[in-house]
Design a protein around this motif. Structure first.
Motif, short mmCIF file in Angstrom:
data_model
loop_
_atom_site.label_atom_id
_atom_site.label_comp_id
_atom_site.label_asym_id
_atom_site.label_seq_id
_atom_site.Cartn_x
_atom_site.Cartn_y
_atom_site.Cartn_z
N CYS A 38 0.85 -1.20 0.00
CA CYS A 38 0.00 0.00 0.00
C CYS A 38 0.88 1.24 0.00
O CYS A 38 1.73 1.41 0.89
CB CYS A 38 -0.92 0.02 1.22
N ALA A 77 -3.39 1.11 -3.63
CA ALA A 77 -3.18 -0.12 -2.87
C ALA A 77 -3.05 -1.20 -3.93
O ALA A 77 -3.94 -1.37 -4.76
CB ALA A 77 -4.35 -0.40 -1.94
N TRP A 84 -0.32 -9.16 -1.05
CA TRP A 84 -1.70 -8.77 -0.72
C TRP A 84 -2.40 -9.96 -0.08
O TRP A 84 -2.74 -10.94 -0.74
CB TRP A 84 -2.45 -8.33 -1.98
N GLY A 86 -5.04 -9.27 2.23
CA GLY A 86 -6.14 -8.61 2.92
C GLY A 86 -7.45 -8.75 2.18
O GLY A 86 -7.49 -9.11 0.99
N ASN A 426 1.44 -4.67 8.73
CA ASN A 426 1.20 -3.77 7.60
C ASN A 426 2.27 -2.68 7.48
O ASN A 426 2.61 -2.26 6.37
CB ASN A 426 -0.19 -3.15 7.72
N TYR A 432 0.01 -7.01 3.38
CA TYR A 432 -1.15 -6.27 3.88
C TYR A 432 -2.18 -7.28 4.34
O TYR A 432 -2.58 -8.18 3.58
CB TYR A 432 -1.73 -5.37 2.79
N THR A 434 -5.87 -7.65 7.06
CA THR A 434 -6.97 -6.83 7.58
C THR A 434 -7.42 -7.34 8.94
O THR A 434 -7.03 -8.42 9.38
CB THR A 434 -8.16 -6.83 6.61
#
Length: 469
Positions: A38, A77, A84, A86, A426, A432, A434
């Motif tokens: 990101c 992003a 990635w 997330g 992160n 990344y 979440t």
């Protein structure tokens, strides 16, 4: 002497620019690992790089291409980044990008069979291929009584089915939407709530779940009984195969049996996990599909096909078409009147529709079914390694099973420690992930699904989690 003004319709220039753009995309994808997942950007920063007014004169394509690097990339992003992990993945692949390019080049509108026969027939045929590839009921083929259509997303499919269920119930019982009831898990996607409101339902029941976040059938039965006593009419239930939070799997078969007995429309949302059904070992998660009325899943999540590409199947297409068909004079034509063709304008809200099937066709032919199975199985196998990393760490604990490629876990010291862990992962920039919340408990989510993720990336994120926790 002033340079010639660029001609935006110059096909030879288009040929050169197309080569340049494909080269740029290949370089972008090939170098993502060298960038943070990101980019660091503040609100308004991207717009500040743009002129206040649109250009009056044509600009050279080289200037436009340069602004991908200057304006666009620093404000992204990078969903295609191999780090990635997330949300859910936004799948893509070279084959899919090229299919999208071909679709854009054709520029057709597939609202009617007659408005572009190939767009309709390839879509029908590819979705019939998927019936076989995913092992779902044969009656869902367009050559049978059901059929499939490509929607913009699973939310659009769910919203459409809520409208169809409303009309089926109204015709059967004379009930008005104010007295109809929608049921789904409290872990279900927010599209059910949103779609119910848009379709005019006033009553939504969020059903209780078990320790694994799956709907308890007895809670469904109890809710139906309470609503019938109150004079309401149970109308629609949505089961989820792979919830957004934890990829929990509702018991499709038992819910389907209840819904069939109670004459309730049963829709299955497999937006994320449906792609896994291309591998036979995952299909027991959705036993009972022969009893459901509609189903949706997103190849654009986990089947190497870029947005937007969402499959919606119905077991019987008649209620769908009867609900959505409106035929103004300017759309009447001989082929439609013959009853021998599909007009996809009758299968969803929009009239205009792009040639979505082309990129899916490109992907299926470029990977082959076995290549897509390898992709899914690799992601699931690598997820098992993350599970092992979590399970052996003294400070970490999983909160749910991991039937597919998502791991949901917490720090044993509580919400603040869990949030701090997500932040540290992160901030590293290579990955990344979440966070979410269930019953007041914060948890971290890791989803393996990027087309470009490798085993080495999984080893690295496991090492990072181990050190950060």
């Amino acid at each position: 002497m002033r340079p010639a003004t660029p001609d935006p319709l110059d096909l030879e220039a288009f040929r050169r620019h197309g080569h340049s753009l494909v080269d740029w995309i290949a370089d972008y994808l090939g170098n993502l690992d060298s960038r943070p997942v990101c980019e660091t950007v503040q609100p308004g920063e991207v717009r500040a790089k743009l002129p206040s007014r649109a250009p009056e004169q044509p600009e050279p394509f080289e200037a436009v291409l340069a602004d991908l690097d200057r304006v666009v990339v620093p404000g992204l992003a990078h969903w295609q980044h191999p780090g990635w992990l997330g949300y859910f993945p936004a799948a893509s692949s070279p084959a899919s990008v090229l299919g999208e390019l071909a679709s854009a080049g054709f520029g057709v509108v597939g609202m009617l069979w007659s408005s572009s026969p190939a767009a309709t027939e390839i879509e029908s045929h590819v979705l019939d291929w998927l019936v076989d590839l995913l092992g779902v009921p044969q009656r869902w083929k367009t050559t049978d009584v059901g059929g499939g259509v490509l929607q913009s997303g699973a939310s659009a499919s769910t919203h459409t089915m809520l409208v169809v269920a409303r009309e089926v119930c109204r015709k059967r019982t004379g009930t008005v939407p104010d007295d109809m009831v929608v049921y789904t898990s409290k872990e279900a996607h927010s599209s059910v709530d949103k779609g119910a409101r848009m379709a005019g339902y006033r009553h939504l029941r969020l059903l209780e779940t078990d320790a694994e976040f799956a709907v308890r059938p007895e809670s469904f039965v109890a809710a139906i009984e309470a609503d019938r006593r109150a004079g309401l009419v149970p109308t629609f239930v949505c089961s989820t195969v792979g919830t957004t939070g934890t990829t929990a799997v509702d018991p499709v078969g038992p819910i389907a049996e209840i819904a069939r007995t109670e004459q309730i429309w049963h829709h299955v949302d497999a937006a994320y996990a449906g792609s896994a059904m291309i591998c036979e070992e995952f299909r027991p998660h959705q036993d009972g599909l022969e009893l459901v009325d509609s189903y949706t899943f997103n190849p654009h999540k986990w089947l190497a096909t870029n947005l937007d590409c969402s499959v919606m199947w119905v077991a019987d297409r008649r209620p769908l078409i009867e609900t959505l068909s409106v035929l103004p004079p300017y759309l009447r034509n001989e082929a439609s009147a013959s009853g021998q063709v599909i007009d996809y304008r009758d299968w969803h809200l929009p009239l205009d529709r792009p040639f979505r099937a082309l990129k899916l066709w490109f992907v299926l032919r470029s990977f082959g079914a076995e290549g897509l199975r390898r992709l899914i199985r690799s992601h699931v196998a690598w997820t098992r390694r993350i599970v092992e990393c979590i399970d052996r760490h003294p400070n970490l604990e999983r909160i749910a099973p991991s039937p597919f490629a998502l791991v949901a876990f917490v720090h044993r010291e509580g919400n603040e420690a869990t949030d701090d862990l997500v932040g540290r992962v992160n901030e590293d920039g290579r990955f990344y992930i979440t966070a979410s919340e269930a019953d007041g408990r914060h948890y971290a989510r890791i989803v393996v699904g990027s087309t470009w993720t490798t085993e080495a990336h999984i080893d690295s994120v496991c090492d990072l989690i181990d050190k950060s926790a």
